[in-house]
Design an enzyme around this catalytic site. Structure first.
Site, PDB file in Angstrom:
ATOM      1  N   ASP A  93       1.613  23.432  41.781  1.00 24.38           N
ATOM      2  CA  ASP A  93       1.850  24.319  42.920  1.00 24.38           C
ATOM      3  C   ASP A  93       1.379  23.615  44.204  1.00 24.38           C
ATOM      4  OD1 ASP A  93       2.515  26.719  44.161  1.00 24.38           O
ATOM      5  OD2 ASP A  93       0.534  27.620  43.817  1.00 24.38           O
ATOM      6  N   HIS A 232       7.204  32.261  47.578  1.00 32.61           N
ATOM      7  CA  HIS A 232       5.736  32.143  47.498  1.00 32.61           C
ATOM      8  C   HIS A 232       5.105  33.381  48.124  1.00 32.61           C
ATOM      9  CE1 HIS A 232       4.928  27.823  46.419  1.00 32.61           C
ATOM     10  NE2 HIS A 232       6.254  27.861  46.474  1.00 32.61           N
TER      11      HIS A 232
HETATM   12  O1  G3H Z   1      -0.651  29.104  47.101  1.00 35.00           O
HETATM   13  C1  G3H Z   1      -1.813  28.862  46.752  1.00 35.00           C
HETATM   14  C2  G3H Z   1      -2.339  29.382  45.481  1.00 35.00           C
HETATM   15  O2  G3H Z   1      -2.682  30.726  45.588  1.00 35.00           O
HETATM   16  C3  G3H Z   1      -3.448  28.510  44.985  1.00 35.00           C
HETATM   17  O3  G3H Z   1      -4.651  28.754  45.602  1.00 35.00           O
HETATM   18  O4  G3H Z   1      -5.595  26.499  46.154  1.00 35.00           O
HETATM   19  O5  G3H Z   1      -7.087  28.498  45.956  1.00 35.00           O
HETATM   20  O6  G3H Z   1      -6.030  27.476  43.930  1.00 35.00           O
HETATM   21  P1  G3H Z   1      -5.909  27.744  45.404  1.00 35.00           P
HETATM   22  P1  13P Z   2      -0.124  35.101  46.538  1.00 39.46           P
HETATM   23  O1  13P Z   2      -1.324  34.702  47.336  1.00 39.46           O
HETATM   24  O2  13P Z   2       0.674  36.141  47.250  1.00 39.46           O
HETATM   25  O3  13P Z   2      -0.440  35.503  45.161  1.00 39.46           O
HETATM   26  O4  13P Z   2       0.846  33.821  46.457  1.00 39.46           O
HETATM   27  C1  13P Z   2       0.652  32.826  45.492  1.00 39.46           C
HETATM   28  C2  13P Z   2       1.485  31.615  45.724  1.00 39.46           C
HETATM   29  O5  13P Z   2       2.436  31.590  46.486  1.00 39.46           O
HETATM   30  C3  13P Z   2       1.139  30.418  44.960  1.00 39.46           C
HETATM   31  O6  13P Z   2       1.923  29.331  45.330  1.00 39.46           O
HETATM   32 ZN    ZN Z   3       2.430  29.272  47.396  1.00 40.74          ZN
END
Ligand code: G3H
Ligand code: 13P
Ligand code: ZN
Length: 330
Positions: A93, A232
């Site tokens: 991601d 997203h």
């Molecule tokens: O889009 C981002 C995701 O919610 C991942 O978040 O970098 O805190 O793991 P993180």
């Molecule tokens: P949310 O913060 O809305 O759950 O989105 C997650 C996301 O887009 C991860 O790439």
């Molecule tokens: Zn995202």
């Protein structure tokens, strides 16, 4: 080099083609730990849903790359053991560099996102194309992004959202060869997706966010008929769990997400992957806070992570069944 094929994973190509035709979206659930992964697999097996297991670079640092590879392999075996071997993708991601994408591809990922959305257009094209060329030699699928979501995208922060420009999508997809495209139509990351002043308030004080820009989505679909689109920042931020968090010592003020009816509408369109992370965090935190507040003497992690895992599983089952429409599609 560990190929995702050796781990029993699949890439997203066939999954997306089926979802676009079928008018539903594949859940892309982020995970960082064993309980989250167990809940995701249980929910998707019980609802017979295909799934994308999503790992951010932060999650990869937290969980360790080697652990993640075995966890993904374990997830495949666990689904079989539960009696229904659903298709499982392991996806990076918000990859922010070629090197990170390459490292993931060499360590069992079947799909990667290269997020060049915050870069100048030509740089985004060049970087995305480079990742696609490498990934496709290993039959790994690639997600690119055009347009910037408001809020925090991993370590990339964008103060204001810049909607995807439909005039750019054909050029971007043709030049890069991406397999799917993430777009910006008004969603954003995190649990406070809009400022209160951007929302209206219902009679009982609940914040109602501005609607997504379905006009932009439709214009993109017209330019790229049948092409897989990704959404997203699609957590709904369930108020029942936010309420539990606030009741048991938390402080989630003005939390607001994307209403489920809008996600349902998006899932019926060319949107075939919906990303959800915050809702899982919120559900688990609510249960952990509740159990610890009600049982202050408890110090066995299983006693609070177990109920958190159960709440997460039920939430995801509901999403697959009532929001994304992926239930029964595995
Ligand atoms: O889009 C981002 C995701 O919610 C991942 O978040 O970098 O805190 O793991 P993180
Ligand atoms: P949310 O913060 O809305 O759950 O989105 C997650 C996301 O887009 C991860 O790439
Ligand atoms: Zn995202």
């Amino acid at each position: 080099m560990v190929s995702y094929k050796e781990l029993g994973l699949v890439n997203s190509r066939a999954m997306f083609a089926k979802a676009v035709k079928g008018g539903y979206a594949i859940p892309a659930y982020n995970f960082n730990n064993m309980e989250q992964l167990q809940a995701i697999i249980q929910a998707c097996v019980e609802t017979r849903s295909p799934v994308i297991l999503q790992v951010s670079s932060g999650a990869r640092k937290y969980a360790n790359a080697t652990m993640l590879r075995y966890m993904a392999q374990g997830a495949v075996a666990y689904a079989k053991e539960l009696g229904y071997p659903i298709p499982i993708v392991l996806h990076l991601d918000h990859g922010d560099s070629f090197e990170l994408c390459k490292d993931c591809i060499e360590n069992g990922f079947s799909s990667v996102m290269i997020d060049g959305s915050h870069r100048p257009y030509d740089e985004n094209v060049a970087l995305t194309k480079k990742v696609v060329e490498f990934a496709h030699t290993y039959d790994v699928t690639v997600e690119g992004e055009l347009g910037i979501l408001a809020g925090i995208e991993d370590e990339v922060s964008a103060e204001h959202s810049t909607y995807t420009q439909p005039e750019e999508v054909i050029d971007f997809v043709t030049k890069t060869g991406v397999d799917s495209l993430a777009i910006s139509i008004g969603t954003s990351h995190g649990a406070t997706k809009f400022k209160p002043e951007q929302c209206t308030r219902s009679a009982n004080g609940v914040l109602i966010p501005p609607p997504l820009r379905f006009d932009i989505l439709e214009a993109i679909e017209k330019k790229l008929p049948g092409f897989p689109i990704v959404l997203h920042g699609a957590s709904s931020v369930p108020m029942d769990f936010v309420g539990i968090i606030n009741r048991y010592g938390g402080a989630m003020k003005d939390a607001v997400g994307i209403p489920e009816d809008q996600l349902r509408k998006a899932a019926k369109s060319a949107v075939c992957k919906i990303n959800i992370d915050s809702d899982a965090r919120i559900a688990m935190t609510a249960l952990v806070r509740k159990v610890l507040a009600e049982h202050p003497g408890e110090f066995d992690p299983r006693k609070y992570l177990g109920p958190a895992r159960e709440a997460l599983k039920e939430l995801l089952k509901r999403k697959n069944t009532e929001v994304l429409g992926s239930a029964g599609q595995a």
